[in-house]
Write an enzyme that holds these catalytic residues in place. Structure first.
Site, short mmCIF file in Angstrom:
data_model
loop_
_atom_site.label_atom_id
_atom_site.label_comp_id
_atom_site.label_asym_id
_atom_site.label_seq_id
_atom_site.Cartn_x
_atom_site.Cartn_y
_atom_site.Cartn_z
CD GLU A 112 -2.71 -1.19 2.56
OE1 GLU A 112 -2.64 -0.23 3.36
OE2 GLU A 112 -3.48 -2.15 2.71
CB ALA A 144 1.79 -0.99 4.18
CD1 TRP A 203 4.70 0.87 -6.97
CD2 TRP A 203 4.44 0.43 -4.79
NE1 TRP A 203 5.23 1.91 -6.24
CE2 TRP A 203 5.09 1.65 -4.90
CE3 TRP A 203 4.16 -0.06 -3.51
CZ2 TRP A 203 5.47 2.41 -3.80
CZ3 TRP A 203 4.56 0.68 -2.42
CH2 TRP A 203 5.20 1.90 -2.56
CD GLN A 248 32.03 1.81 -18.49
OE1 GLN A 248 30.95 2.29 -18.18
NE2 GLN A 248 33.05 2.56 -18.84
CD GLU A 271 8.13 -11.28 -4.81
OE1 GLU A 271 8.31 -12.18 -3.99
OE2 GLU A 271 7.03 -11.02 -5.33
CB SER A 277 19.26 -4.99 -1.26
OG SER A 277 19.25 -5.48 -2.58
C1 FAD Z 1 7.45 -3.09 -10.60
C2 FAD Z 1 6.91 -3.40 -9.23
C3 FAD Z 1 6.07 -4.47 -9.06
C4 FAD Z 1 5.54 -4.74 -7.79
N1 FAD Z 1 4.63 -5.76 -7.65
C5 FAD Z 1 3.99 -5.90 -6.48
C6 FAD Z 1 2.90 -6.84 -6.36
O1 FAD Z 1 2.54 -7.53 -7.32
N2 FAD Z 1 2.25 -6.92 -5.17
C7 FAD Z 1 2.61 -6.17 -4.10
O2 FAD Z 1 1.99 -6.30 -3.05
N3 FAD Z 1 3.65 -5.28 -4.16
C8 FAD Z 1 4.32 -5.12 -5.33
N4 FAD Z 1 5.34 -4.20 -5.44
C9 FAD Z 1 5.70 -3.39 -4.27
C10 FAD Z 1 7.06 -3.77 -3.70
O3 FAD Z 1 6.99 -5.02 -3.08
C11 FAD Z 1 7.50 -2.63 -2.77
O4 FAD Z 1 7.84 -1.53 -3.55
C12 FAD Z 1 8.67 -3.06 -1.90
O5 FAD Z 1 8.26 -3.99 -0.93
C13 FAD Z 1 9.34 -1.89 -1.16
O6 FAD Z 1 8.38 -1.11 -0.50
P1 FAD Z 1 8.38 0.48 -0.69
O7 FAD Z 1 8.46 0.75 -2.15
O8 FAD Z 1 7.25 1.04 0.06
O9 FAD Z 1 9.74 0.98 -0.07
P2 FAD Z 1 9.98 1.36 1.47
O10 FAD Z 1 9.55 0.25 2.34
O11 FAD Z 1 9.42 2.71 1.72
O12 FAD Z 1 11.57 1.44 1.49
C14 FAD Z 1 12.29 2.58 1.02
C15 FAD Z 1 13.75 2.34 1.33
O13 FAD Z 1 13.94 2.23 2.76
C16 FAD Z 1 14.55 1.00 3.06
N5 FAD Z 1 14.05 0.47 4.33
C17 FAD Z 1 12.76 0.34 4.73
N6 FAD Z 1 12.71 -0.23 5.94
C18 FAD Z 1 13.97 -0.49 6.31
C19 FAD Z 1 14.58 -1.09 7.46
N7 FAD Z 1 13.84 -1.57 8.48
N8 FAD Z 1 15.92 -1.19 7.50
C20 FAD Z 1 16.67 -0.73 6.47
N9 FAD Z 1 16.17 -0.15 5.37
C21 FAD Z 1 14.83 -0.04 5.29
C22 FAD Z 1 14.21 0.08 1.89
O14 FAD Z 1 15.13 -0.99 1.79
C23 FAD Z 1 14.29 1.04 0.73
O15 FAD Z 1 15.62 1.21 0.32
C24 FAD Z 1 5.90 -3.93 -6.68
C25 FAD Z 1 6.77 -2.85 -6.87
C26 FAD Z 1 7.25 -2.57 -8.11
C27 FAD Z 1 8.13 -1.35 -8.28
#
Ligand code: FAD
Length: 449
Positions: free
Chosen positions: A156, A159, A187, A402, A429, A432
């Site tokens: 979300e 989330a 997403w 490169q 998923e 990193s």
């Molecule tokens: C092309 C694409 C397809 C997707 N498909 C799906 C799907 O089919 N279903 C679905 O449910 N979701 C899907 N997603 C969502 C995806 O799983 C999320 O984008 C992902 O889990 C990361 O969440 P966020 O983008 O909110 O990043 P955030 O959680 O906001 O993270 C931002 C940054 O902060 C870092 N961070 C966050 N918490 C911590 C911590 N505790 N310690 C260290 N670093 C931290 C993260 O590593 C990242 O670098 C998709 C996303 C994309 C871009």
């Protein structure tokens, strides 16, 4: 000169030990793939080479779901529930990553359109009852004449990494015996264009993730499910990604995966455990850790599959770079003649193989259930595989650009697309950073934050 007596001793010792260790228990480690696995891998490779790869640039530019390719894949059997079951039941676990690597070697955007449905069908398989498997899993894929895709909606706007922050609510309406779902998902791969949406929603917000459940929402049978903005992305552009809105969406009681009775019992247990935690801190600690291990095993079991996809992209870029380096001449000789380029290629080959070994190890561990064993994750082995493969894909595709120089930076060559596609593998998923968190917690036994 060697002493003949000592030599004879060594030979007889080697003979004795060799005979002992050729017994079946000693010879189970193998990286060899069998004839069936080779045949299915080669079949997937042929489809990737003949159908997916020639269409890759076009669908990347169009930024649309490649329905004709999904249809063709369904007709030959590459797309569909049968294929997924076929891969899943391999007791070595290797068929799943072997086939994913080949399809994503063809093109990641198109392959994600073929494989994104697997997220929803796997969620139904892991959380649903056998009746729910029969009712919904086939519908995720449709039929070769009427292909469908499915969506798994967990993330979300607020989330992503933090699934405990999910706000989408599912409230049970006793009067009509229906669930009423409200919220916004972000997403979602195939979100809005799918019929079957598997939606994670909170039933009891006071319990965090323990108060959540997954629901099957068939778009064609409900009102109030709307696709939001379709996202314009950096890579994987042939795969549809969109927000999905749920506005008073009503579904039958039985659409909660696992069944309502089981959910009610689980929620009651979670409340009891929380109440007990106040009075018996040590007991609650033990059960909390068991819960964490169970959820770690669930995620660990699928992460290597995503890693295999990343390896497919990395291998594709490496092959393009290797060919180019052998034919492109500067200073009167092929550029691979320079160690600066040849060593890059050596590192790329080594990193791809290293990542694949981690993926195969995790795949083999995940197939323990198929062998009647319990998966024994100790160090976040699934996370290690996904983390390494994702980072290798980003690095290898960058190095490929490169090596191709100016050509690498243009859309005349595929490596810039592969680099764009690779980047998502450090984000979705589990990012990193989140994979490192899982591994750090597993090796330390501590709640690292
Ligand atoms: C092309 C694409 C397809 C997707 N498909 C799906 C799907 O089919 N279903 C679905 O449910 N979701 C899907 N997603 C969502 C995806 O799983 C999320 O984008 C992902 O889990 C990361 O969440 P966020 O983008 O909110 O990043 P955030 O959680 O906001 O993270 C931002 C940054 O902060 C870092 N961070 C966050 N918490 C911590 C911590 N505790 N310690 C260290 N670093 C931290 C993260 O590593 C990242 O670098 C998709 C996303 C994309 C871009």
């Amino acid at each position: 000169m060697s002493d003949p007596v000592v030599s004879a001793d060594v030979m007889s010792l080697a003979g004795e030990l060799g005979a002992e260790r050729s017994k079946p228990d000693w010879s189970t480690f193998s990286l060899a793939i069998n004839d069936d696995q080779r045949e299915i891998r080669d079949w997937a490779h042929t489809f990737a080479a003949d159908v997916i790869r020639p269409a890759a640039a076009e669908w990347d530019e169009r930024e649309q779901t490649p329905w004709p390719i999904i249809q063709e894949a369904a007709k030959v059997g590459i797309y569909g529930l049968d294929m997924n079951i076929n891969l899943f039941v391999d007791p070595t676990g290797l068929l799943m990553p072997l086939v994913h690597e080949e399809l994503f070697w063809g093109d990641a955007g198109i392959a994600m359109s073929l494989k994104g449905t697997g997220l929803a069908s796997s969620a139904i398989f892991s959380n649903g009852t056998p009746e729910q498997w029969s009712q919904w899993m086939g519908r995720c894929y449709g039929t070769p004449d009427d292909v469908r895709v499915a969506a798994f909606c967990s993330s979300e706007p607020g989330a992503g990494s933090d699934v405990s922050a999910i706000r989408t609510r599912a409230v049970f309406d006793e009067r009509t015996s229906e669930w009423v779902i409200n919220g916004q998902k972000a997403w979602a791969t195939n979100g809005g264009i799918a019929d079957i949406h598997v939606v994670v929603a909170t039933v009891d917000p006071s319990l965090g993730t323990k108060g959540q459940a997954a629901f099957v929402v068939p778009k064609s049978e409900v009102r109030g499910l709307e696709q939001g903005t379709k996202l314009r992305k950096h890579g994987l552009r042939a795969s549809h990604t969109a927000d999905v809105f749920f506005d008073n969406v009503r579904i039958p009681a039985e659409n909660v995966l696992g069944g309502k009775e089981k959910l009610d019992a689980r929620i009651a247990r979670a409340h009891e455990a929380r109440a007990a935690a106040g009075t018996a801190a040590s007991g609650a600690g033990a059960s909390g850790s068991a819960g964490r291990n169970a959820s770690m095993a669930t995620f660990e079991m699928t992460r290597h599959i995503v890693g295999a996809q990343a390896i497919g992209i990395a291998r594709a870029a490496y092959e393009v770079a290797l060919d180019y380096a052998k034919t492109r001449e500067q200073f009167g000789r092929p550029i691979i003649d320079n160690q600066g380029i040849a060593f890059k290629l050596a590192d790329m080959a080594m990193e791809i193989d290293a990542a694949r070994l981690l993926v195969w190890r995790a795949a083999n561990m995940s197939a323990a259930l198929m062998r009647g064993e319990t998966p024994d994750y100790r160090h976040g082995e699934g996370s290690m595989a996904k983390l390494k493969a994702g980072e290798v894909a980003v690095k290898v595709t960058e190095e490929a650009i490169q090596i191709l120089g100016g050509n690498g930076y243009t859309r005349e060559y595929p490596v810039e697309r592969m680099h764009r596609d690779a980047k998502i593998y450090t984000i979705f998923e589990g990012t990193s950073e989140i994979q490192r968190l899982v591994i750090a917690r597993a090796i330390s036994g501590m709640r690292i934050r």
